[in-house]
Design a protein around this motif. Sequence first.
Motif, PDB file in Angstrom:
ATOM      1  N   LYS A  69       0.822  -1.209   0.000  1.00 13.47           N
ATOM      2  CA  LYS A  69       0.000   0.000   0.000  1.00 13.47           C
ATOM      3  C   LYS A  69       0.854   1.257   0.000  1.00 13.47           C
ATOM      4  O   LYS A  69       0.552   2.229  -0.708  1.00 13.47           O
ATOM      5  CB  LYS A  69      -0.929   0.003   1.212  1.00 13.47           C
ATOM      6  N   GLU A  70       1.928   1.254   0.765  1.00 13.04           N
ATOM      7  CA  GLU A  70       2.818   2.421   0.800  1.00 13.04           C
ATOM      8  C   GLU A  70       3.470   2.647  -0.555  1.00 13.04           C
ATOM      9  O   GLU A  70       3.556   3.781  -1.032  1.00 13.04           O
ATOM     10  CB  GLU A  70       3.892   2.229   1.872  1.00 13.04           C
ATOM     11  N   GLN A  71       3.943   1.580  -1.181  1.00  9.69           N
ATOM     12  CA  GLN A  71       4.572   1.709  -2.497  1.00  9.69           C
ATOM     13  C   GLN A  71       3.566   2.179  -3.533  1.00  9.69           C
ATOM     14  O   GLN A  71       3.889   3.004  -4.396  1.00  9.69           O
ATOM     15  CB  GLN A  71       5.188   0.376  -2.916  1.00  9.69           C
ATOM     16  N   PHE A  72       2.347   1.670  -3.453  1.00 15.26           N
ATOM     17  CA  PHE A  72       1.312   2.079  -4.390  1.00 15.26           C
ATOM     18  C   PHE A  72       0.990   3.560  -4.242  1.00 15.26           C
ATOM     19  O   PHE A  72       0.904   4.295  -5.222  1.00 15.26           O
ATOM     20  CB  PHE A  72       0.051   1.240  -4.161  1.00 15.26           C
ATOM     21  N   ARG A  73       0.832   4.017  -3.008  1.00 11.50           N
ATOM     22  CA  ARG A  73       0.539   5.434  -2.765  1.00 11.50           C
ATOM     23  C   ARG A  73       1.681   6.330  -3.223  1.00 11.50           C
ATOM     24  O   ARG A  73       1.461   7.395  -3.782  1.00 11.50           O
ATOM     25  CB  ARG A  73       0.258   5.657  -1.285  1.00 11.50           C
ATOM     26  N   ALA A  74       2.929   5.894  -2.973  1.00  9.04           N
ATOM     27  CA  ALA A  74       4.079   6.697  -3.390  1.00  9.04           C
ATOM     28  C   ALA A  74       4.155   6.793  -4.909  1.00  9.04           C
ATOM     29  O   ALA A  74       4.477   7.850  -5.455  1.00  9.04           O
ATOM     30  CB  ALA A  74       5.365   6.092  -2.829  1.00  9.04           C
ATOM     31  N   LYS A  75       3.814   5.713  -5.588  1.00 11.09           N
ATOM     32  CA  LYS A  75       3.910   5.699  -7.046  1.00 11.09           C
ATOM     33  C   LYS A  75       2.820   6.539  -7.695  1.00 11.09           C
ATOM     34  O   LYS A  75       3.048   7.206  -8.693  1.00 11.09           O
ATOM     35  CB  LYS A  75       3.830   4.262  -7.551  1.00 11.09           C
ATOM     36  N   PHE A  76       1.609   6.526  -7.118  1.00 15.35           N
ATOM     37  CA  PHE A  76       0.471   7.193  -7.747  1.00 15.35           C
ATOM     38  C   PHE A  76      -0.002   8.413  -6.973  1.00 15.35           C
ATOM     39  O   PHE A  76      -1.118   8.852  -7.123  1.00 15.35           O
ATOM     40  CB  PHE A  76      -0.692   6.207  -7.906  1.00 15.35           C
ATOM     41  N   ARG A  77       0.857   8.980  -6.171  1.00 19.72           N
ATOM     42  CA  ARG A  77       0.489  10.157  -5.364  1.00 19.72           C
ATOM     43  C   ARG A  77       0.216  11.363  -6.251  1.00 19.72           C
ATOM     44  O   ARG A  77      -0.678  12.140  -6.010  1.00 19.72           O
ATOM     45  CB  ARG A  77       1.603  10.474  -4.384  1.00 19.72           C
ATOM     46  N   HIS A  78       1.017  11.532  -7.279  1.00 17.68           N
ATOM     47  CA  HIS A  78       0.879  12.695  -8.159  1.00 17.68           C
ATOM     48  C   HIS A  78      -0.150  12.420  -9.243  1.00 17.68           C
ATOM     49  O   HIS A  78      -0.315  11.311  -9.679  1.00 17.68           O
ATOM     50  CB  HIS A  78       2.219  13.034  -8.826  1.00 17.68           C
TER      51      HIS A  78
END
Length: 107
Positions: A93-102
């Motif tokens: 979940k953290e990696q997903f949020r970091a990747k698609f934050r922008h």
Amino acid sequence: MHNRSRKRFLWIPVFAAMACSLLVALIMYLWNTVLVAVVAVRPVTFWQAAGLFLLSRLLVGGWPGGGRGRHGGGPAWRGKWQQMSDEDKRRFKEQFRAKFRHGPGEG
């Protein structure tokens, strides 16, 4: 009695064809009323709507039964997700949020 059940069985393809035709007509109606006005695309014919229906089923899936047996339905990732530990799920979940934050085009 056996002959009567055979006659009922023969009606199944007829009803299936009618149901598919109604669904394709609904797709054609929605495409031609909504998308033509909103997105400015060209109207589709019945057979083009049938092709869209078939294409969407091939790309997205969702055929009744799906050939997965009685209890094996659902997306393949669901089983993998269920086998992950809580720590693995948190990290994913953290990696997903970091990747698609922008948003799009924001780097």
